[in-house]
Design an enzyme around this catalytic site. Structure first.
Site, PDB file in Angstrom:
ATOM      1  N   VAL A 138       0.861  -1.186   0.000  1.00 11.51           N
ATOM      2  CA  VAL A 138       0.000   0.000   0.000  1.00 11.51           C
ATOM      3  C   VAL A 138       0.896   1.234   0.000  1.00 11.51           C
ATOM      4  O   VAL A 138       1.802   1.352   0.822  1.00 11.51           O
ATOM      5  CB  VAL A 138      -0.918   0.021   1.251  1.00 11.51           C
ATOM      6  CG1 VAL A 138      -1.692   1.341   1.327  1.00 11.51           C
ATOM      7  CG2 VAL A 138      -1.884  -1.151   1.235  1.00 11.51           C
ATOM      8  N   ALA A 158       4.467   4.134   2.888  1.00 11.83           N
ATOM      9  CA  ALA A 158       4.007   2.856   2.322  1.00 11.83           C
ATOM     10  C   ALA A 158       4.193   1.754   3.360  1.00 11.83           C
ATOM     11  O   ALA A 158       4.845   1.964   4.381  1.00 11.83           O
ATOM     12  CB  ALA A 158       4.807   2.520   1.074  1.00 11.83           C
ATOM     13  N   LYS A 159       3.632   0.633   3.105  1.00 14.61           N
ATOM     14  CA  LYS A 159       3.869  -0.564   3.928  1.00 14.61           C
ATOM     15  C   LYS A 159       3.446  -1.748   3.099  1.00 14.61           C
ATOM     16  O   LYS A 159       2.636  -1.632   2.177  1.00 14.61           O
ATOM     17  CB  LYS A 159       3.032  -0.504   5.216  1.00 14.61           C
ATOM     18  CG  LYS A 159       3.646  -1.263   6.375  1.00 14.61           C
ATOM     19  CD  LYS A 159       4.766  -0.464   6.989  1.00 14.61           C
ATOM     20  CE  LYS A 159       5.337  -1.124   8.210  1.00 14.61           C
ATOM     21  NZ  LYS A 159       6.214  -0.217   8.959  1.00 14.61           N
ATOM     22  N   GLY A 160       3.986  -2.912   3.448  1.00 16.63           N
ATOM     23  CA  GLY A 160       3.587  -4.121   2.728  1.00 16.63           C
ATOM     24  C   GLY A 160       3.856  -5.332   3.572  1.00 16.63           C
ATOM     25  O   GLY A 160       4.363  -5.226   4.689  1.00 16.63           O
ATOM     26  N   ASP A 207      10.755  -4.856   8.345  1.00 13.41           N
ATOM     27  CA  ASP A 207       9.793  -4.556   9.407  1.00 13.41           C
ATOM     28  C   ASP A 207       9.691  -5.843  10.231  1.00 13.41           C
ATOM     29  O   ASP A 207      10.602  -6.674  10.190  1.00 13.41           O
ATOM     30  CB  ASP A 207       8.448  -4.127   8.799  1.00 13.41           C
ATOM     31  CG  ASP A 207       7.478  -3.589   9.841  1.00 13.41           C
ATOM     32  OD1 ASP A 207       7.729  -2.508  10.384  1.00 13.41           O
ATOM     33  OD2 ASP A 207       6.469  -4.256  10.138  1.00 13.41           O
TER      34      ASP A 207
END
Ligand code: NAD
Length: 421
Positions: free
Chosen positions: A67, A112-114, A153
């Protein structure tokens, strides 16, 4: 309004919390309703389903996400998480928080992150490598060194970033180190990345102590979580003259009223795999409630709740972990007039040096550790000053001030660029 309002987000999902926080700040900044909608909505989302051959020969399908929340200020930046309970809404919230974290320290990235829904603890190294390489390939339509730069992460690390970088580079036919940060130094990682978050925590504490008139010489410090962030923060605080009276890991903590030798504690933890036996034992719960001048939760989220917040006994609290204080506890600490350094400011040293890593990769010219530390110091001090000034001007706490600063910077970028076409 400030204190209770940002804290009134009780028992909500991370995305509900993120939306509510944004609403409060948007009201306070009197944001245009259209702009508010832009900030609530992720810019791009990708859901992928992909097969991985497991060690026993079976094929398993995994679900993964990326995202990009907002890219008005620069390329999207944010980690890749491997977790069995990951869901798209949580990734949306984490991406939004990355937008605010990058904006609050003024680095030119969006958020963002995923991640992948999986249990990496039950997978072999080979399975993890195949999953990572396939996931990197699936994401390659969205990520890029100029568009979206992943990082480690929860449950991902430098090795996983190395596989990511290698996979992306194989498809291109040449090395693209700037595709991820948090890589091993041998393939374009940055000096100083490991210590960056802990150093940033110590710098913001030093700046806050100066403003509060609390001398750090001999100040009592308690640190929950003695991993990457907690151990480095403890060491730097000791170097600043603090007395680190308690530290802990997931097994429990150790205490000494005289102050612990943090370098010795790091050696002990390295050799023994635990802190138990290093000094007098103390539970994690008791550590948080010790009378101290500086409390540093550096382990995980939701450690200070409505239950234990009334017994917290510190002047200054730095959120080294992400989200260690529940919104209810936040309100209680505000009533007790604890000076709070919010996570999007206190632990932003990590993403700051990730930014330095990306810059070094793009220019293919690498800086010495001393240069990186000097630049980190400069970013953290000016970010602290910006948030502190906003808190003074607006008569609010540091958390709301940090959010206001971040949202204002992102909306300024959107306004300057205009709405296309
Ligand atoms: P880590 O895994 O290196 O260390 C975590 C430490 O917390 C370990 O010592 C572990 O034993 C301890 N711990 C785990 N559960 C605990 C519990 N219930 N009580 C007490 N201690 C417990 O992780 P880290 O990289 O140091 O990250 C710590 C926190 O900082 C996380 O919230 C992370 O999201 C946040 N953070 C990390 C970075 C970074 O650069 N590493 C950047 C920003 C934020």
């Amino acid at each position: 309004m400030a204190k209770a309002q940002l804290a009134s987000t009780v028992a909500l999902s991370p995305l509900d919390t993120a939306h509510k926080q944004l609403d409060i700040v948007a009201d306070r900044l009197n944001l245009d309703p259209g702009l508010r909608e832009v900030l609530r909505t992720p810019k791009r989302e990708l859901i992928v389903h992909f097969p991985v051959r497991m060690d026993d020969g079976r094929i398993r399908i995994f679900e993964g996400y990326r995202v990009q929340h907002n890219i008005a200020r620069g390329p999207a930046k944010g980690g890749i998480r491997y977790h069995p309970n990951l869901c798209l809404d949580d990734v949306r919230a984490l991406a939004m928080w990355m937008t605010w974290k990058c904006a609050v320290v003024g680095i030119p990235f969006g958020g963002a992150k995923g991640g992948v829904v999986c249990n990496p603890k039950s997978m072999s190294k080979g399975e993890l490598e195949r999953l990572t390489r396939r996931f990197a390939t699936e994401l390659s339509i969205m990520i890029g060194p100029e568009s979206d730069i992943p990082a480690p992460d929860m449950n991902t690390n430098a090795q996983i970033m190395a596989w990511f970088m290698d996979t992306y580079s194989m498809h291109k036919g040449y090395s693209v180190p700037a595709i991820v940060t948090g890589k091993p130094i041998s393939i374009g990682g940055s000096e100083g990345r490991f210590e960056a978050t802990g150093i940033g925590v110590a710098i913001t504490i030093r700046e806050a102590a100066t403003r509060l008139g609390t001398p750090l010489q001999n100040a009592r410090v308690a640190v929950q979580g003695f991993g990457n962030v907690g151990s480095v923060a403890a060491l730097y605080l000791q170097n600043l003259g603090c007395r680190v009276i308690a530290i802990s890991d997931s097994q429990g903590g150790v205490f000494s009223g005289e102050g612990l030798d943090i370098r010795e504690a790091m050696r002990y933890k390295e050799a023994q795999g635990q802190l138990d036996g290093f000094a007098e034992r103390i539970s994690n719960a008791d550590l948080l409630e010790l009378p101290c001048d500086v409390l540093v939760p550096a382990a995980m989220e939701d450690q200070i709740t409505a239950e234990n917040a009334p017994r917290i006994n510190t002047k200054l609290l730095a959120e080294a972990a992400n989200g260690p204080i529940t919104p209810e506890a936040d309100a209680i600490l505000a009533e007790k007039r604890v000076f709070l350094l919010p996570d999007i400011l206190a632990n932003a040293g990590g993403v700051t040096v990730s930014y330095f890593e990306w810059v070094q990769d793009l220019q293919a010219f690498f800086w010495k550790e001393a240069e990186i530390k000097a630049k980190l110091e400069s970013v953290m001090v000016s970010s602290f000053n910006d948030v502190y000034r906003m808190a003074q001007e607006q008569g609010t706490d540091m958390r709301l001030a940090a959010y206001m600063l971040a949202v204002r910077r992102v909306t300024e970028a959107i306004a300057a660029r205009g709405i296309y076409p």
